[in-house]
Design a protein around this motif. Structure first.
Motif, PDB file in Angstrom:
ATOM      1  N   ALA A   1      -1.585   8.633  -4.046  1.00  0.00           N
ATOM      2  CA  ALA A   1      -1.972   7.216  -3.960  1.00  0.00           C
ATOM      3  C   ALA A   1      -1.176   6.382  -4.953  1.00  0.00           C
ATOM      4  N   SER A   4       2.483   5.887  -3.656  1.00  0.00           N
ATOM      5  CA  SER A   4       2.626   4.979  -2.514  1.00  0.00           C
ATOM      6  C   SER A   4       2.200   3.558  -2.852  1.00  0.00           C
ATOM      7  N   ASN A  38      -4.189   3.896   3.256  1.00  0.00           N
ATOM      8  CA  ASN A  38      -4.118   5.194   2.568  1.00  0.00           C
ATOM      9  C   ASN A  38      -5.451   5.933   2.643  1.00  0.00           C
TER      10      ASN A  38
END
Length: 493
Positions: A1, A4, A38
């Motif tokens: 996480a 990204s 996500n």
């Protein structure tokens, strides 16, 4: 996480600075949309990665609740500061408060990691009275039940829960987490202190040494030495065996050239267990015929009737030999064998429960209080007892001395004698307590009784005799009649 999300966060920061803190094309919507994407992708991957017909459970609900709460709170907080308190404007106090929430999130996650939230005190089994027992972190009840069934199938159905726990603690070490392997590899690449990780695969070993200043290649031969044709090691580095099993078999495997005749020397070595007292000495050559990759070392275990602590000894491999070349040893060249003592000395408790009623007698009587020994009878054990006053008084209502009970091997019952004094009683009862404590010889006190595992408490109540009460009532009635006649005669006179 983080990987990204970092580019889009930096892109928003650059856009804000470039446009004098005015929002145009980019903004919070970009971050919210990416974070939601996500989250959905991670949930989807977690769902589809489970094979058909199998089920996965969330082992720690506190961590799950923490993640779910802060994920939803972040979105709601953006709505509050952008549409509620100051529409279309982010004020300084809102930014500062948002930044401070990061510390709250870290604190909440740390509390969840410590297990201080969402865990009931009686969720985990209590092994506080066992030595060197570690409950596997995150193990579900189903997994624990499966491990117990396997242990009972291998070692016997007669074992107690504590013996099963000791076997599992020895034979099932907690698995290494991915974080440990990752830290090990990073520290190795940058010359830091390495973690001690056993059981690595060849790929992990290669990754952990990649980039290290100290090149490690244990299986490569030096220039002036012959190449290693085969190597030996135990299949496990830790074994558990019941004392009554008679012997333990330790499997040795070899890798490399399997078509050659090879052998390796082995010998036993004392740990807490002593040779010839707890196990029989064993040493010699373990032969491997061509194409044989496994062989067993058998060590006899001495079974005695005395209670002992769990003890360990070692079996060590040395001097590997292979025809036509050089042989070596791998990481698990020494195995630890833990002897689980199953000569259970037993559990002591009062017979009949935590309360005992005694009917007052007109004469002094000796009352026998039985203490029983169950779930084992090996060896001589002792337990101390004392008498404690309550409303009954020592020397007036009862007489007894504090002392110690001794149980001989296989003796299952012993008696405490208390003298109950002849005290006139009509309606009142008195009580005192008999307390068991400090068991010896390996015995334990029944943890389910009053006082728990440290003390067992028996409350003895001395009650009046109903027959004696009836006699007193009759005597009272007769005396009342006599008094009434006396009053009448006095009045006439």
């Amino acid at each position: 996480a983080l990987g990204s999300s970092a580019p889009e966060i930096l892109l928003n920061v650059i856009d804000i600075f470039a446009k004098d803190f005015y929002l145009e094309g980019l903004g919070p919507g970009t971050i919210v949309g990416s974070a939601a994407f996500n989250l959905h992708m991670i949930i989807a991957v977690c769902i589809i990665s489970i094979p058909n017909g199998e089920v996965r459970f969330i082992k720690d609900m506190s961590v799950y609740r923490c993640t779910a709460f802060w994920s939803l709170f972040a979105y709601l907080w953006l709505l509050v500061i952008l549409l509620g308190t100051s529409p279309h404007v982010v004020e300084v106090w809102e930014g500062v408060l948002t930044f401070l929430f990061f510390g709250v999130v870290v604190l909440h996650a740390w509390v969840c990691d410590k297990g201080w939230l969402g865990r009931k005190p009686d969720e985990a089994p209590n092994f506080s009275n066992l030595r060197r027992i570690s409950v596997h972190e995150g193990m579900t009840c189903e997994e624990l039940a499966e491990a117990e069934a396997q242990a009972r199938a291998k070692h016997g159905q007669h074992l107690t829960s504590e013996q099963i726990a000791r076997i599992l603690a020895v034979t099932n070490a907690p698995p290494k987490s991915r974080a440990q392997y990752r830290i090990h590899a990073i520290r190795s690449m940058f010359g830091g202190r390495r973690l001690r990780i056993t059981g690595l695969t060849a790929i992990t070993r290669q990754l952990s040494t990649m980039g290290s200043k100290r090149k490690v290649a244990p299986m490569e031969a030096k220039e002036d030495e012959d190449p290693v044709l085969c190597s030996f090691e135990f299949i496990f580095d830790k074994y558990a065996v019941l004392e009554s099993a008679g012997e333990v078999a330790l499997r040795v495997i070899r890798s490399g050239q399997e078509s050659l005749l090879a052998r390796v020397y082995y010998r036993t070595q004392d740990g807490a267990a002593q040779m010839d007292k707890d196990y029989e000495r064993s040493e010699g050559w373990l032969e491997f015929a061509p194409n044989q990759v496994e062989a067993d070392i058998k060590v006899s275990i001495v079974d005695d009737a005395a209670y002992e602590e769990d003890e360990d000894f070692f079996v060590v491999l040395s001097d590997p030999v292979v025809e036509g070349g050089r042989a070596g040893l791998l990481e698990k060249s020494r195995a630890t064998v833990v002897i689980i003592d199953d000569d259970d000395p037993g559990i002591l408790s009062f017979a009949g429960g935590d309360d005992m009623d005694i009917i007052q007698s007109p004469q002094e009587v000796d009352v026998h209080i039985d203490v029983t020994r169950k779930h084992g009878g090996c060896g001589q054990v002792t337990v101390q007892y004392l008498l404690e006053e309550d409303t009954a008084r020592q020397g007036f209502d009862f007489e007894a001395e504090d002392g110690e009970l001794v149980f001989l091997p296989q003796q299952v019952s012993a008696t405490i004698v208390v003298k109950i004094k002849a005290v006139p009683r009509y309606s009142h009862s008195d009580r005192f307590r008999v307390i068991l404590s400090k068991p010896g010889g390996g015995a334990k006190l029944d943890s389910k009784r009053d006082g728990g595992s440290q003390k067992n408490i028996l409350t003895v109540t001395v009650k009046p005799d109903d027959a004696a009460r009836e006699r007193v009532d009759q005597l009272h009635t007769l005396l009342q009649a006599s008094w009434s006649k006396s009053k009448v005669g006095h009045a006439n006179w």
